[in-house]
Motif scaffolding. Structure first.
Motif, mmCIF file in Angstrom:
data_model
loop_
_atom_site.group_PDB
_atom_site.id
_atom_site.type_symbol
_atom_site.label_atom_id
_atom_site.label_comp_id
_atom_site.label_asym_id
_atom_site.label_seq_id
_atom_site.Cartn_x
_atom_site.Cartn_y
_atom_site.Cartn_z
ATOM 1 N N TRP A 29 -3.068 -5.721 -4.386
ATOM 2 C CA TRP A 29 -2.799 -4.342 -4.800
ATOM 3 C C TRP A 29 -2.767 -3.468 -3.552
ATOM 4 C CZ3 TRP A 29 -6.752 -7.135 -7.314
ATOM 5 C CH2 TRP A 29 -6.390 -7.625 -8.568
ATOM 6 N N PRO A 30 -1.639 -3.462 -2.810
ATOM 7 C CA PRO A 30 -1.605 -2.745 -1.537
ATOM 8 C C PRO A 30 -1.625 -1.227 -1.681
ATOM 9 C CG PRO A 30 0.545 -3.660 -2.030
ATOM 10 C CD PRO A 30 -0.400 -4.175 -3.078
ATOM 11 N N PHE A 31 -1.286 -0.701 -2.849
ATOM 12 C CA PHE A 31 -1.236 0.740 -3.021
ATOM 13 C C PHE A 31 -2.373 1.222 -3.917
ATOM 14 C CE2 PHE A 31 3.131 -0.477 -2.141
ATOM 15 C CZ PHE A 31 3.438 0.393 -1.114
ATOM 16 N N LYS A 32 -2.786 2.462 -3.682
ATOM 17 C CA LYS A 32 -3.777 3.111 -4.533
ATOM 18 C C LYS A 32 -3.254 4.494 -4.874
ATOM 19 C CE LYS A 32 -6.481 5.157 -0.863
ATOM 20 N NZ LYS A 32 -7.786 5.457 -0.392
ATOM 21 N N ALA A 33 -3.832 5.120 -5.869
ATOM 22 C CA ALA A 33 -3.411 6.458 -6.258
ATOM 23 C C ALA A 33 -3.753 7.450 -5.147
ATOM 24 C CB ALA A 33 -4.085 6.881 -7.555
ATOM 25 N N CYS A 34 -2.846 8.356 -4.899
ATOM 26 C CA CYS A 34 -3.052 9.387 -3.880
ATOM 27 C C CYS A 34 -4.221 10.282 -4.298
ATOM 28 C CB CYS A 34 -1.766 10.208 -3.723
ATOM 29 S SG CYS A 34 -1.897 11.560 -2.549
ATOM 30 N N ARG A 35 -5.139 10.517 -3.375
ATOM 31 C CA ARG A 35 -6.295 11.357 -3.691
ATOM 32 C C ARG A 35 -5.935 12.829 -3.755
ATOM 33 N NH1 ARG A 35 -10.922 9.446 0.343
ATOM 34 N NH2 ARG A 35 -10.984 11.693 0.510
ATOM 35 N N ARG A 63 -0.454 5.696 -2.211
ATOM 36 C CA ARG A 63 -0.724 5.632 -0.781
ATOM 37 C C ARG A 63 -1.090 4.201 -0.428
ATOM 38 N NH1 ARG A 63 -3.150 10.480 1.634
ATOM 39 N NH2 ARG A 63 -2.696 9.315 3.494
ATOM 40 N N LEU A 64 -0.713 3.770 0.764
ATOM 41 C CA LEU A 64 -1.041 2.435 1.236
ATOM 42 C C LEU A 64 -2.520 2.383 1.624
ATOM 43 C CD1 LEU A 64 0.548 -0.185 1.676
ATOM 44 C CD2 LEU A 64 0.849 0.492 4.042
ATOM 45 N N ARG A 65 -3.206 1.350 1.187
ATOM 46 C CA ARG A 65 -4.629 1.206 1.516
ATOM 47 C C ARG A 65 -4.809 0.978 3.013
ATOM 48 N NH1 ARG A 65 -7.797 0.047 -3.063
ATOM 49 N NH2 ARG A 65 -6.528 -0.449 -4.863
ATOM 50 N N PRO A 66 -5.900 1.456 3.599
ATOM 51 C CA PRO A 66 -6.127 1.239 5.041
ATOM 52 C C PRO A 66 -6.194 -0.244 5.403
ATOM 53 C CG PRO A 66 -7.641 2.905 4.207
ATOM 54 C CD PRO A 66 -6.923 2.335 3.020
ATOM 55 N N GLY A 67 -6.788 -1.048 4.554
ATOM 56 C CA GLY A 67 -6.857 -2.484 4.820
ATOM 57 C C GLY A 67 -5.481 -3.132 4.841
ATOM 58 N N ARG A 68 -4.577 -2.653 3.996
ATOM 59 C CA ARG A 68 -3.227 -3.195 3.987
ATOM 60 C C ARG A 68 -2.470 -2.785 5.245
ATOM 61 N NH1 ARG A 68 -0.402 -7.121 1.036
ATOM 62 N NH2 ARG A 68 1.606 -7.065 2.069
ATOM 63 N N ARG A 69 -2.787 -1.596 5.780
ATOM 64 C CA ARG A 69 -2.182 -1.198 7.049
ATOM 65 C C ARG A 69 -2.589 -2.168 8.153
ATOM 66 N NH1 ARG A 69 -0.096 4.004 6.573
ATOM 67 N NH2 ARG A 69 -1.041 5.213 4.896
ATOM 68 N N VAL A 70 -3.839 -2.607 8.141
ATOM 69 C CA VAL A 70 -4.327 -3.568 9.132
ATOM 70 C C VAL A 70 -3.618 -4.911 8.950
ATOM 71 C CG1 VAL A 70 -6.357 -4.873 9.886
ATOM 72 C CG2 VAL A 70 -6.552 -2.433 9.384
ATOM 73 N N ILE A 71 -3.475 -5.359 7.713
ATOM 74 C CA ILE A 71 -2.782 -6.624 7.433
ATOM 75 C C ILE A 71 -1.341 -6.539 7.915
ATOM 76 C CG2 ILE A 71 -1.902 -8.111 5.590
ATOM 77 C CD1 ILE A 71 -4.460 -7.433 4.019
ATOM 78 N N ASN A 72 -0.651 -5.440 7.619
ATOM 79 C CA ASN A 72 0.740 -5.278 8.045
ATOM 80 C C ASN A 72 0.860 -5.276 9.566
ATOM 81 O OD1 ASN A 72 1.497 -5.156 5.386
ATOM 82 N ND2 ASN A 72 1.822 -2.947 5.372
ATOM 83 N N ALA A 73 -0.063 -4.601 10.257
ATOM 84 C CA ALA A 73 -0.023 -4.563 11.719
ATOM 85 C C ALA A 73 -0.258 -5.952 12.305
ATOM 86 C CB ALA A 73 -1.064 -3.577 12.249
ATOM 87 N N ALA A 74 -1.200 -6.702 11.728
ATOM 88 C CA ALA A 74 -1.470 -8.059 12.217
ATOM 89 C C ALA A 74 -0.262 -8.965 12.002
ATOM 90 C CB ALA A 74 -2.695 -8.632 11.512
ATOM 91 N N ARG A 75 0.392 -8.832 10.857
ATOM 92 C CA ARG A 75 1.592 -9.638 10.594
ATOM 93 C C ARG A 75 2.718 -9.266 11.550
ATOM 94 N NH1 ARG A 75 3.082 -9.651 4.454
ATOM 95 N NH2 ARG A 75 4.385 -11.367 5.145
ATOM 96 N N ARG A 76 2.861 -7.967 11.839
ATOM 97 C CA ARG A 76 3.902 -7.511 12.756
ATOM 98 C C ARG A 76 3.664 -8.072 14.160
ATOM 99 N NH1 ARG A 76 4.283 -2.758 10.529
ATOM 100 N NH2 ARG A 76 2.424 -1.990 11.553
ATOM 101 N N ILE A 77 2.421 -8.045 14.629
ATOM 102 C CA ILE A 77 2.078 -8.578 15.946
ATOM 103 C C ILE A 77 2.312 -10.083 15.982
ATOM 104 C CG2 ILE A 77 0.156 -9.023 17.522
ATOM 105 C CD1 ILE A 77 -0.940 -6.253 16.673
ATOM 106 N N HIS A 78 1.902 -10.771 14.933
ATOM 107 C CA HIS A 78 2.085 -12.221 14.872
ATOM 108 C C HIS A 78 3.568 -12.579 14.908
ATOM 109 C CE1 HIS A 78 1.419 -16.401 13.876
ATOM 110 N NE2 HIS A 78 2.299 -16.277 12.880
#
Length: 85
Positions: A29-35, A63-78
């Motif tokens: 569940w990469p997205f959450k409701a906008c606060r 909104r994209l979860r902060p943890g998913r931003r980290v996962i996306n960045a790691a995948r991009r670097i890899h």
């Protein structure tokens, strides 16, 4: 406290379980409701009764979860390092 202390072991395992659970949540569940707009995608204008699109979520209500931003960045670097060879 020593590393073999049972309380520190339980605390470490609990922290590991919470981190793993959050990672799984971000994966499925990469997205959450906008606060800001509470998931509606609309905000009231500061003056008046007009409705406008929510700026933080661009009117999607998600909104994209902060943890998913980290996962996306790691995948991009890899991917960048893997395709460079």
């Amino acid at each position: 406290m020593t590393p073999t202390d049972p309380a520190s072991t339980v605390l470490f395992l609990a922290l590991l379980l919470v981190t793993f659970g959050y990672g799984v949540t971000c994966w499925f569940w990469p997205f959450k409701a906008c606060r800001t707009c509470h998931g509606t995608g609309k905000r009231r204008a500061p003056f008046g009764r007009a409705l406008r699109l929510c700026p933080p979520c661009d009117g999607t209500g998600l909104r994209l979860r902060p943890g998913r931003r980290v996962i996306n960045a790691a995948r991009r670097i890899h991917r960048a390092n893997h395709h460079r060879n």
